[in-house]
Motif scaffolding. Sequence first.
Motif, PDB file in Angstrom:
ATOM      1  N   MET A   1       0.817  -1.213   0.000  1.00 45.00           N
ATOM      2  CA  MET A   1       0.000   0.000   0.000  1.00 45.00           C
ATOM      3  C   MET A   1       0.847   1.257   0.000  1.00 45.00           C
ATOM      4  SD  MET A   1      -3.153   0.969   2.472  1.00 45.00           S
ATOM      5  CE  MET A   1      -4.125   2.438   2.174  1.00 45.00           C
ATOM      6  N   THR A   2       1.902   1.291   0.814  1.00 43.46           N
ATOM      7  CA  THR A   2       2.737   2.494   0.841  1.00 43.46           C
ATOM      8  C   THR A   2       3.464   2.691  -0.487  1.00 43.46           C
ATOM      9  OG1 THR A   2       4.538   1.250   1.904  1.00 43.46           O
ATOM     10  CG2 THR A   2       3.034   2.459   3.348  1.00 43.46           C
ATOM     11  N   ASN A   3       3.790   1.599  -1.163  1.00 49.33           N
ATOM     12  CA  ASN A   3       4.378   1.706  -2.500  1.00 49.33           C
ATOM     13  C   ASN A   3       3.439   2.440  -3.450  1.00 49.33           C
ATOM     14  OD1 ASN A   3       6.354   1.044  -4.590  1.00 49.33           O
ATOM     15  ND2 ASN A   3       4.941  -0.548  -5.278  1.00 49.33           N
ATOM     16  N   LEU A   4       2.145   2.082  -3.380  1.00 48.91           N
ATOM     17  CA  LEU A   4       1.149   2.723  -4.242  1.00 48.91           C
ATOM     18  C   LEU A   4       0.885   4.170  -3.829  1.00 48.91           C
ATOM     19  CD1 LEU A   4      -1.469  -0.176  -4.438  1.00 48.91           C
ATOM     20  CD2 LEU A   4       0.296   0.363  -6.134  1.00 48.91           C
ATOM     21  N   LEU A   5       0.810   4.425  -2.524  1.00 44.73           N
ATOM     22  CA  LEU A   5       0.502   5.771  -2.052  1.00 44.73           C
ATOM     23  C   LEU A   5       1.616   6.757  -2.395  1.00 44.73           C
ATOM     24  CD1 LEU A   5      -1.170   5.105   1.414  1.00 44.73           C
ATOM     25  CD2 LEU A   5      -2.267   5.867  -0.699  1.00 44.73           C
ATOM     26  N   GLU A   6       2.862   6.316  -2.313  1.00 46.44           N
ATOM     27  CA  GLU A   6       3.965   7.197  -2.701  1.00 46.44           C
ATOM     28  C   GLU A   6       3.844   7.586  -4.174  1.00 46.44           C
ATOM     29  OE1 GLU A   6       7.129   8.663  -1.194  1.00 46.44           O
ATOM     30  OE2 GLU A   6       5.292   8.758   0.024  1.00 46.44           O
ATOM     31  N   ALA A   7       3.549   6.603  -5.014  1.00 46.67           N
ATOM     32  CA  ALA A   7       3.381   6.894  -6.436  1.00 46.67           C
ATOM     33  C   ALA A   7       2.159   7.770  -6.675  1.00 46.67           C
ATOM     34  CB  ALA A   7       3.267   5.589  -7.220  1.00 46.67           C
ATOM     35  N   ALA A   8       1.093   7.535  -5.902  1.00 52.41           N
ATOM     36  CA  ALA A   8      -0.139   8.305  -6.079  1.00 52.41           C
ATOM     37  C   ALA A   8       0.070   9.782  -5.765  1.00 52.41           C
ATOM     38  CB  ALA A   8      -1.242   7.727  -5.188  1.00 52.41           C
ATOM     39  N   ARG A   9       0.745  10.074  -4.678  1.00 51.66           N
ATOM     40  CA  ARG A   9       0.929  11.489  -4.317  1.00 51.66           C
ATOM     41  C   ARG A   9       1.928  12.160  -5.254  1.00 51.66           C
ATOM     42  NH1 ARG A   9       6.180  13.340  -2.228  1.00 51.66           N
ATOM     43  NH2 ARG A   9       7.184  11.536  -1.251  1.00 51.66           N
ATOM     44  N   GLN A  10       2.875  11.406  -5.803  1.00 47.01           N
ATOM     45  CA  GLN A  10       3.843  11.975  -6.740  1.00 47.01           C
ATOM     46  C   GLN A  10       3.223  12.247  -8.102  1.00 47.01           C
ATOM     47  OE1 GLN A  10       6.933   9.028  -6.688  1.00 47.01           O
ATOM     48  NE2 GLN A  10       7.575   9.501  -4.594  1.00 47.01           N
ATOM     49  N   SER A  11       2.201  11.483  -8.468  1.00 52.03           N
ATOM     50  CA  SER A  11       1.633  11.588  -9.816  1.00 52.03           C
ATOM     51  C   SER A  11       0.336  12.382  -9.858  1.00 52.03           C
ATOM     52  CB  SER A  11       1.396  10.192 -10.398  1.00 52.03           C
ATOM     53  OG  SER A  11       0.486   9.464  -9.596  1.00 52.03           O
ATOM     54  N   GLY A  12      -0.101  12.909  -8.725  1.00 50.50           N
ATOM     55  CA  GLY A  12      -1.271  13.773  -8.730  1.00 50.50           C
ATOM     56  C   GLY A  12      -2.611  13.079  -8.682  1.00 50.50           C
ATOM     57  N   VAL A  13      -2.670  11.858  -8.103  1.00 45.58           N
ATOM     58  CA  VAL A  13      -3.955  11.195  -7.923  1.00 45.58           C
ATOM     59  C   VAL A  13      -4.876  12.082  -7.080  1.00 45.58           C
ATOM     60  CG1 VAL A  13      -5.093   9.234  -6.776  1.00 45.58           C
ATOM     61  CG2 VAL A  13      -3.092   8.845  -8.215  1.00 45.58           C
ATOM     62  N   LYS A  14      -6.137  12.189  -7.491  1.00 46.51           N
ATOM     63  CA  LYS A  14      -7.080  13.099  -6.831  1.00 46.51           C
ATOM     64  C   LYS A  14      -7.832  12.451  -5.676  1.00 46.51           C
ATOM     65  CE  LYS A  14      -6.078  16.237  -9.852  1.00 46.51           C
ATOM     66  NZ  LYS A  14      -5.128  17.324  -9.460  1.00 46.51           N
ATOM     67  N   LYS A  15      -7.965  11.120  -5.708  1.00 44.52           N
ATOM     68  CA  LYS A  15      -8.672  10.431  -4.625  1.00 44.52           C
ATOM     69  C   LYS A  15      -8.250   8.974  -4.571  1.00 44.52           C
ATOM     70  CE  LYS A  15     -12.884  11.252  -3.173  1.00 44.52           C
ATOM     71  NZ  LYS A  15     -14.366  11.377  -3.059  1.00 44.52           N
ATOM     72  N   VAL A  16      -8.131   8.455  -3.341  1.00 37.46           N
ATOM     73  CA  VAL A  16      -7.886   7.034  -3.121  1.00 37.46           C
ATOM     74  C   VAL A  16      -9.116   6.438  -2.454  1.00 37.46           C
ATOM     75  CG1 VAL A  16      -6.475   5.301  -1.950  1.00 37.46           C
ATOM     76  CG2 VAL A  16      -5.402   7.366  -2.886  1.00 37.46           C
ATOM     77  N   ILE A  17      -9.618   5.343  -3.020  1.00 34.22           N
ATOM     78  CA  ILE A  17     -10.715   4.598  -2.416  1.00 34.22           C
ATOM     79  C   ILE A  17     -10.144   3.253  -1.977  1.00 34.22           C
ATOM     80  CG2 ILE A  17     -13.022   3.626  -2.752  1.00 34.22           C
ATOM     81  CD1 ILE A  17     -13.312   5.710  -5.060  1.00 34.22           C
ATOM     82  N   PHE A  18     -10.122   3.044  -0.680  1.00 32.70           N
ATOM     83  CA  PHE A  18      -9.429   1.906  -0.074  1.00 32.70           C
ATOM     84  C   PHE A  18     -10.428   0.863   0.400  1.00 32.70           C
ATOM     85  CE2 PHE A  18      -7.381   0.346   4.052  1.00 32.70           C
ATOM     86  CZ  PHE A  18      -6.625  -0.628   3.421  1.00 32.70           C
ATOM     87  N   SER A  19     -10.177  -0.391   0.038  1.00 34.39           N
ATOM     88  CA  SER A  19     -10.996  -1.495   0.533  1.00 34.39           C
ATOM     89  C   SER A  19     -10.458  -1.942   1.875  1.00 34.39           C
ATOM     90  CB  SER A  19     -10.992  -2.650  -0.469  1.00 34.39           C
ATOM     91  OG  SER A  19     -11.685  -2.294  -1.635  1.00 34.39           O
ATOM     92  N   SER A  20     -11.095  -1.472   2.936  1.00 37.35           N
ATOM     93  CA  SER A  20     -10.724  -1.850   4.288  1.00 37.35           C
ATOM     94  C   SER A  20     -11.635  -2.988   4.742  1.00 37.35           C
ATOM     95  CB  SER A  20     -10.827  -0.627   5.205  1.00 37.35           C
ATOM     96  OG  SER A  20     -10.339  -0.905   6.498  1.00 37.35           O
TER      97      SER A  20
END
Length: 314
Positions: free
Chosen positions: A96-115
């Motif tokens: 998850m942290t691998n994806l979140l780092e890429a998401a914030r670097q690439s300008g993702v506008k929203k994360v929807i997480f399956s908890s």
Amino acid sequence: MKVLVTGGAGFIGSHVCDEFLRNGHEVIALDNLSSGKKENLDPRVRLAVHDIRSPEAAELIRTEKPQVLCHLAAQMDVRRSVEDPGFDADVNIRGMTNLLEAARQSGVKKVIFSSTGGAIYGEQDYFPAREDHPQRPVSPYGVSKAAGELYLGYYRAQYGLPYVALRYANVYGPRQNPHGEAGVVAIFSQRVIAGQGCTIFGEGKQTRDFVFGPDVARANYLAFQSDYVGAANIGTGVETDINRLYELIAQAGGSSLKAAHAPGKPGEQLRSCIDAAHAKKVLGWEPSVQLAEGLRHTIQFFRDQAAGPVRARG
């Protein structure tokens, strides 16, 4: 918009892909195919085969620059998390942290997480549990999902990345893989259709809140549309014990076989049921398919599979 769905070739993920496609969005599925199947995907969905822990997965996000990241890929077997908590943490936290780092670097506008709404609360103080119920997970799986929500809170505070954490009850329905994904409904359904006996671990008095897969996919889309940030339970608020669940599946599948019983498994809760009133308030979501109807659809899916060749997307 462009939407990236991790675990997109899996049971829930493929329904999420369908939901976004139906509403006119471009969809990319990221999946390592360890339990997901390419056949689950609509041909219009682009499939990228990578592990969420890999540099290639992060690079995919940086290159494609999706506006929305629906993160469903996970180690989701409670029993395996108990047997190998290191593997569970590696996939569910490091991935998850691998994806979140890429998401914030690439300008993702929203994360929807399956908890998880089943495992994050642990043994509940009251039923059904609301989002403010104390979090006392009794399995590493529940711990890793709780950690995922904390990481989302950090990325929101530090980088302004909005998120919705959807705390699912026990999701079931067509396309669930009884071999590669946790799911008692899928296991029982496949065995009943094959004329085989089923085994219930423990006395079968343990209860769960069963919610239909396409209903969960709709929750993901409503979370995308909403300005809400935070957690929301996605369940029915109805408890069903495993003995009763087997009776319903056997009835739907035309089986007269009685279930066998075996010793209970470690890390499993006795009761689990969640209150989705908050999801109705902030997302406009509520379940639309009751258990008996959902089980009929699920049994039909496994019956079609057994008849083969199949349309896995059925």
